[in-house]
Design a protein around this motif. Structure first.
Motif, PDB file in Angstrom:
ATOM      1  N   ALA A  26      38.853  40.636  29.266  1.00 36.87           N
ATOM      2  CA  ALA A  26      40.283  40.852  29.523  1.00 36.87           C
ATOM      3  C   ALA A  26      40.980  39.521  29.817  1.00 36.87           C
ATOM      4  O   ALA A  26      42.036  39.223  29.260  1.00 36.87           O
ATOM      5  N   TYR A  71      33.730  43.207  31.179  1.00 36.70           N
ATOM      6  CA  TYR A  71      35.066  43.734  30.846  1.00 36.70           C
ATOM      7  C   TYR A  71      36.145  42.789  31.362  1.00 36.70           C
ATOM      8  O   TYR A  71      37.093  42.447  30.648  1.00 36.70           O
ATOM      9  N   GLU A  72      35.940  42.307  32.612  1.00 39.07           N
ATOM     10  CA  GLU A  72      36.924  41.385  33.205  1.00 39.07           C
ATOM     11  C   GLU A  72      36.985  40.070  32.432  1.00 39.07           C
ATOM     12  O   GLU A  72      38.073  39.546  32.171  1.00 39.07           O
ATOM     13  N   GLN A  85      41.251  37.452  26.618  1.00 38.10           N
ATOM     14  CA  GLN A  85      42.175  37.938  25.588  1.00 38.10           C
ATOM     15  C   GLN A  85      43.630  37.818  26.015  1.00 38.10           C
ATOM     16  O   GLN A  85      44.489  37.542  25.190  1.00 38.10           O
ATOM     17  N   ASN A  86      43.911  38.099  27.285  1.00 34.80           N
ATOM     18  CA  ASN A  86      45.308  38.082  27.710  1.00 34.80           C
ATOM     19  C   ASN A  86      45.354  37.958  29.227  1.00 34.80           C
ATOM     20  O   ASN A  86      45.279  38.946  29.945  1.00 34.80           O
ATOM     21  N   GLU A 102      47.697  37.127  31.226  1.00 36.47           N
ATOM     22  CA  GLU A 102      48.874  37.665  31.907  1.00 36.47           C
ATOM     23  C   GLU A 102      48.711  39.166  32.158  1.00 36.47           C
ATOM     24  O   GLU A 102      48.980  39.661  33.258  1.00 36.47           O
ATOM     25  N   ALA A 103      48.252  39.887  31.139  1.00 35.46           N
ATOM     26  CA  ALA A 103      48.045  41.325  31.304  1.00 35.46           C
ATOM     27  C   ALA A 103      46.931  41.588  32.308  1.00 35.46           C
ATOM     28  O   ALA A 103      47.004  42.533  33.095  1.00 35.46           O
ATOM     29  N   ALA A 104      45.894  40.753  32.295  1.00 35.24           N
ATOM     30  CA  ALA A 104      44.791  40.937  33.244  1.00 35.24           C
ATOM     31  C   ALA A 104      45.294  40.773  34.665  1.00 35.24           C
ATOM     32  O   ALA A 104      44.980  41.574  35.543  1.00 35.24           O
ATOM     33  N   ARG A 105      46.094  39.733  34.894  1.00 36.28           N
ATOM     34  CA  ARG A 105      46.608  39.500  36.242  1.00 36.28           C
ATOM     35  C   ARG A 105      47.506  40.658  36.667  1.00 36.28           C
ATOM     36  O   ARG A 105      47.402  41.161  37.778  1.00 36.28           O
ATOM     37  N   PHE A 106      48.347  41.113  35.759  1.00 33.57           N
ATOM     38  CA  PHE A 106      49.256  42.209  36.072  1.00 33.57           C
ATOM     39  C   PHE A 106      48.480  43.477  36.432  1.00 33.57           C
ATOM     40  O   PHE A 106      48.868  44.231  37.307  1.00 33.57           O
ATOM     41  N   ALA A 107      47.359  43.699  35.745  1.00 35.69           N
ATOM     42  CA  ALA A 107      46.588  44.922  35.987  1.00 35.69           C
ATOM     43  C   ALA A 107      45.751  44.823  37.252  1.00 35.69           C
ATOM     44  O   ALA A 107      45.057  45.766  37.598  1.00 35.69           O
ATOM     45  N   GLY A 108      45.810  43.678  37.930  1.00 36.66           N
ATOM     46  CA  GLY A 108      45.090  43.570  39.188  1.00 36.66           C
ATOM     47  C   GLY A 108      43.696  42.993  39.059  1.00 36.66           C
ATOM     48  O   GLY A 108      42.933  43.009  40.010  1.00 36.66           O
ATOM     49  N   ILE A 109      43.333  42.488  37.878  1.00 35.87           N
ATOM     50  CA  ILE A 109      42.034  41.839  37.727  1.00 35.87           C
ATOM     51  C   ILE A 109      42.100  40.482  38.434  1.00 35.87           C
ATOM     52  O   ILE A 109      43.031  39.718  38.206  1.00 35.87           O
ATOM     53  N   PRO A 110      41.133  40.187  39.328  1.00 35.02           N
ATOM     54  CA  PRO A 110      41.183  38.915  40.066  1.00 35.02           C
ATOM     55  C   PRO A 110      40.849  37.732  39.148  1.00 35.02           C
ATOM     56  O   PRO A 110      39.702  37.311  39.053  1.00 35.02           O
TER      57      PRO A 110
END
Lengths: 349, 513
Positions: free
Chosen positions: A225, A221-222, A228-229, A231-239
């Motif tokens: 994410a 999933y990570e 695909q995007n 910036e959104a991954a970083r914002f959502a807290g994905i390392p």
């Protein structure tokens, strides 16, 4: 003319266009075959016959597909996370070198222990080879396309040095070639009497494992994410950095398995011509598969069949084997175009 | 505004229809524009305003219908034709080259910059004359990259005037301006009208439409639903026409604030790229209170938003969340602390376009709530998405649909659901209603109002001063990374805030402290 994004492409568009791309490849090949003075239908017939017309031909195709499945998976995993790993070739050789280092007598363990150890160490070596460009990318923003691509040449020269020096076969009569693997370090045949080794089964298992990772685990999933995007991954807290590095380890490890399987399964020793560009062909395989792990198996079989079939077709029909290279190149270009056209529509104003 | 009687129309659109696939963007639209007239084109996002202007400009080809400029039919699909016929457009997003000077930008596209015949002195003199005439105060030799947003807009208008535009189209021109700058713009437009130019003014802000136009055309779902003389209509009537029904906005009743949940003391941040950093900001977000952050975009709102989101840490000063200092500040830590984050850009930051609704619903909580030992629990994730769809009234075919296919309002509802469902103590709402239609705006605002009643501390960042003034219990103004003192609800008029937005008043506090 400009491209207009399509919000929701129809199934016909998403699957029809890639199919059309493959079809067009055959049309191009047919024209070229005619120019070469042969009947295109008999050429295709010969290719199919040469690829799977006999038990020997079929096994040859499966053997050829094995390293392509590994490198195709390596590329698919990395590309899906937008990590542009063009260095599967170097990672493949890293796996092959480890297989030789551990498998030529250094470890006198029984086969059931030795082979898994060799495989794991090969994966670690391949992972390490890709980890360096991945760290350069995440730490310093160095473009990994450049570093992975150029590292292929450096690593091939390094292998060349090894084969002239430390790993040179003392009984090799001066040829740049490693010693042969001990029998316990060889991958056994899948079925006695058939020239197909366990590397093929390992490739299929790897494809299945990648598919499970992609769809069922948090890591998958990570990776999706981040790909695909970011910036959104970083914002959502994905390392993000950790995910990219883990992706690099997985991708490099998969490519290294190709080298391990070729040395331990097929060749038994390492030479500089171990890979006729399997690392690069892996990119074609991954793109044809639309980066899907199960698709990679199908695409690798397709590509291997064209190569093997073209060899025997060339002997029978007198059409150069370059036809196979052209077919792959046009399949790749048309597939990239088809992927573009599934996402965008061309509008004329 | 001018009282000039419409004589021969300078622009006439006849029966314009444009479809994209099954979507009808414009249907049978007919109107004309007289010399010296200001028409306001009013409509919600997605009503078809932009498509119509793109057709007028030749960017799109209409399926049916005709565009006539000064009585001459325009060839369809030729962007130069409209320009050459004297139509100038000032886009919402400016189309200027930051590394060139003002005069170079103005000439660019009209003449070749390298042409031998180009005489900079003559060009600049002409620009100065135009600037004088229309009260558009800009230095022709200034580099565009250094100009403020208001100045850049003036350059855009000068660019159109330099090319002898007789018809000016302005797309949401006040979105990026302070109230004072907006007033100056209106003065310029009146000047232009007196000199015989005609103007199409695109907006969804009712008071502006009422202030500047002679006639209002209301677009809804691609159709021209109403045409009114500005003098003979009212704010209420236009709002109802625009939405198609009566609308009621949520009320914000006063309530006494609780303890501070997030506080900044003299906080500065490192400058990153071209974004403005925070400069010694002091701020308290208290329970049960909405703190509004007013300011012209690009003055440090991004840095403050990133700071609260966990994307950056203070370089100086102290930041405390729920009465604890923050170490290892990151988005994950922010989420763990109970900060709900509604990002400015829901397409780029808030969601992943090609992920389905389920996957987007668990972006922040996949690891803690929807996975065990690294294995995803998709069944629970999907059930969660379904409950969000119900609770937050997300209009969609189901949890498996890709988020790309949702409207902005429904996308925002998903983000709201994702962050509010966890019962947050602190809410960061960065431009929460930008680009939404009135129904969705009211929905988002009432959710924020509910959260405030439940005791959440809310930071509302917006470029829309009306929104800030209506919702906020306390207002701060941000300018060049500095924060004004807090102003309580009802103590400041828009004009007063505008003075701070323009950067005045900060020196006095700096001297006083």
């Amino acid at each position: 003319m400009r491209l207009e994004p399509i919000a929701n492409p129809t199934a016909a568009r998403r699957f029809g266009l890639p199919a059309l791309a493959v079809g067009t490849t055959f049309v191009i090949a047919a024209v070229l075959a005619m120019i070469a003075g042969a009947d295109p239908f008999s050429v295709f017939g010969l290719i199919i016959h040469g690829a799977m017309g006999s038990k020997f031909a079929l096994l040859e195709t499966l053997n050829r597909a094995t390293p392509l499945i590994f490198t195709g998976l390596a590329v698919a995993v990395a590309f899906r996370a937008k990590l542009w790993n063009i260095g599967a070739e170097a990672q493949l050789y890293a796996g092959a070198v480890i297989a030789v280092v551990l498998g030529t007598g250094a470890l006198a363990w029984p086969s059931g222990v030795l082979l898994p150890v060799m495989a794991v160490c090969a994966m670690l070596a391949g992972a390490l080879v890709l980890l360096v460009p991945a760290l350069l990318k995440t730490r310093l923003g160095v473009d990994e396309v450049v570093t992975t691509l150029l590292f292929n040449f450096i690593f091939l020269l390094f292998v060349s040095y090894l084969l002239e020096g430390p790993l040179k076969d003392p009984m090799g009569m001066g040829w740049p070639k490693s010693s042969r693997l001990i029998p316990d370090a060889r991958l056994p045949r899948l079925v006695d009497g058939l020239r197909l080794h366990w590397g093929f089964a390992l490739a299929l298992l790897s494809a299945l494992a990648v598919w499970v990772i992609n769809t069922r685990t948090t890591f998958g999933y990570e990776m999706r994410a981040v790909g695909q995007n970011v910036e959104a991954a970083r914002f959502a807290g994905i390392p993000v950095t950790v995910v990219i590095l883990k992706t690099a380890l997985l991708s490099g490890g998969l490519a290294a398995l190709a080298g391990f399987s070729e040395v331990a399964g097929l060749k038994g020793s390492l030479t500089l011509d171990l890979s006729p560009g399997f690392g690069y062909t892996g990119i074609v395989v991954a793109m044809l598969a639309l980066l899907h792990p199960i698709g990679v198996v199908a695409a690798a079989l397709f590509v291997a069949a064209i190569f093997v079939g073209a060899d025997s077709m060339s002997r029978a029909a007198g059409v150069p084997t370059y036809l196979a290279d052209i077919m792959l190149a046009s399949a790749l270009l048309l597939m990239v175009l088809a992927i573009l056209l599934t996402k965008f529509r061309v509008r004329r104003d | 505004m001018t009282g000039a009687e419409p004589a021969q129309p300078v622009l006439r659109l006849t029966d314009i229809t444009k479809r994209f696939g099954s979507v009808t963007a414009n249907e049978a639209i007919t109107f004309d524009l007289a010399r010296g007239e200001v028409i306001a084109l009013l409509g919600e996002n997605g009503a078809g305003k932009t498509t119509l202007m793109n057709i007028l400009f030749g960017q799109y080809t209409a399926d049916t219908g005709e565009v006539e400029i000064f009585g001459k039919p325009m060839p369809p699909g030729n962007p130069r034709a409209a320009l050459d016929a004297g139509v100038g457009m000032v886009h919402q997003h400016f189309t200027l080259a930051g590394n060139l000077t003002v005069w170079e930008n103005i000439v660019l596209g009209a003449q070749s910059l390298a042409a031998m015949s180009l005489k900079p002195a003559a060009v600049k003199a002409r620009i100065r004359a135009l600037a004088e005439q229309f009260h558009l105060d800009v230095d022709p030799d200034a580099r565009v990259g250094r100009l403020t947003v208001g100045e850049r807009q003036r350059v855009e208008i000068l660019k159109a005037l330099y090319r002898d535009a007789r018809i000016l189209i302005l797309d949401e021109p006040t979105a990026v301006l302070t109230p004072q700058e907006a007033d100056a713009l209106f003065a310029t437009l009146r000047e232009a009208v007196d000199l015989g130019l005609s103007i199409i003014f695109i907006s969804h802000k009712l008071h502006e439409v009422l202030a500047i136009s002679d006639r209002v055309l209301v677009l809804r779902h691609g159709r021209l639903v109403a045409e009114r003389k500005t003098g003979a209509t009212s704010r209420e009537e236009l709002a109802a026409l625009m939405v198609g029904s009566e609308v009621s906005a949520p009320e914000f009743v006063a309530q006494s604030p609780g303890a501070p949940l997030l506080s900044l003391r003299d906080v500065s941040t490192e400058a990153a790229g071209t974004a403005t950093a925070l400069n010694r900001v002091t701020l308290d977000l208290c329970a049960g209170q909405i703190v509004g952050l007013a300011g012209v975009s690009g003055n440090g709102q991004g840095a403050l938003s990133d700071l609260v989101s966990g994307l950056i840490s203070p370089s100086n000063g102290e930041m405390r969340v729920l009465d604890a200092s923050i170490d290892g500040w990151s988005p994950r830590r922010a989420i763990a602390k109970g900060i709900a984050r509604i990002p400015e850009d829901r397409h780029k930051t808030g969601t992943i376009a090609d992920f389905d609704l389920t996957e987007n619903a668990i972006l922040e909580t996949y690891a803690t709530e929807f996975a065990r030992r690294g294995w995803m629990d998709w069944r629970r994730a999907r059930a969660h998405a379904e409950s969000l769809i119900d609770t937050y009234d997300i209009r969609c075919p189901g949890p498996d649909v890709r988020i790309r296919l949702l409207s902005g309002g429904n996308m925002q509802k998903l983000i709201l659901g994702r962050v509010l469902e966890t019962g947050p103590r602190i809410i960061l709402a960065n431009q929460p209603v930008r680009g939404l239609d009135i129904g969705a705006v009211n929905y988002v605002h009432s959710r924020l109002s509910d959260a405030r009643a439940d005791g959440a501390a809310i930071l509302l960042i917006s470029e829309d001063l009306d929104e800030i003034m209506r919702l906020s219990d306390v207002i701060h103004v941000i300018s060049k990374g500095r924060l004004s003192p807090p102003f309580a609800r009802g103590t400041m008029r828009a004009q007063d805030l505008g003075v701070w937005m323009a950067g005045h008043g900060f020196e006095d506090i700096a001297n006083a402290s």
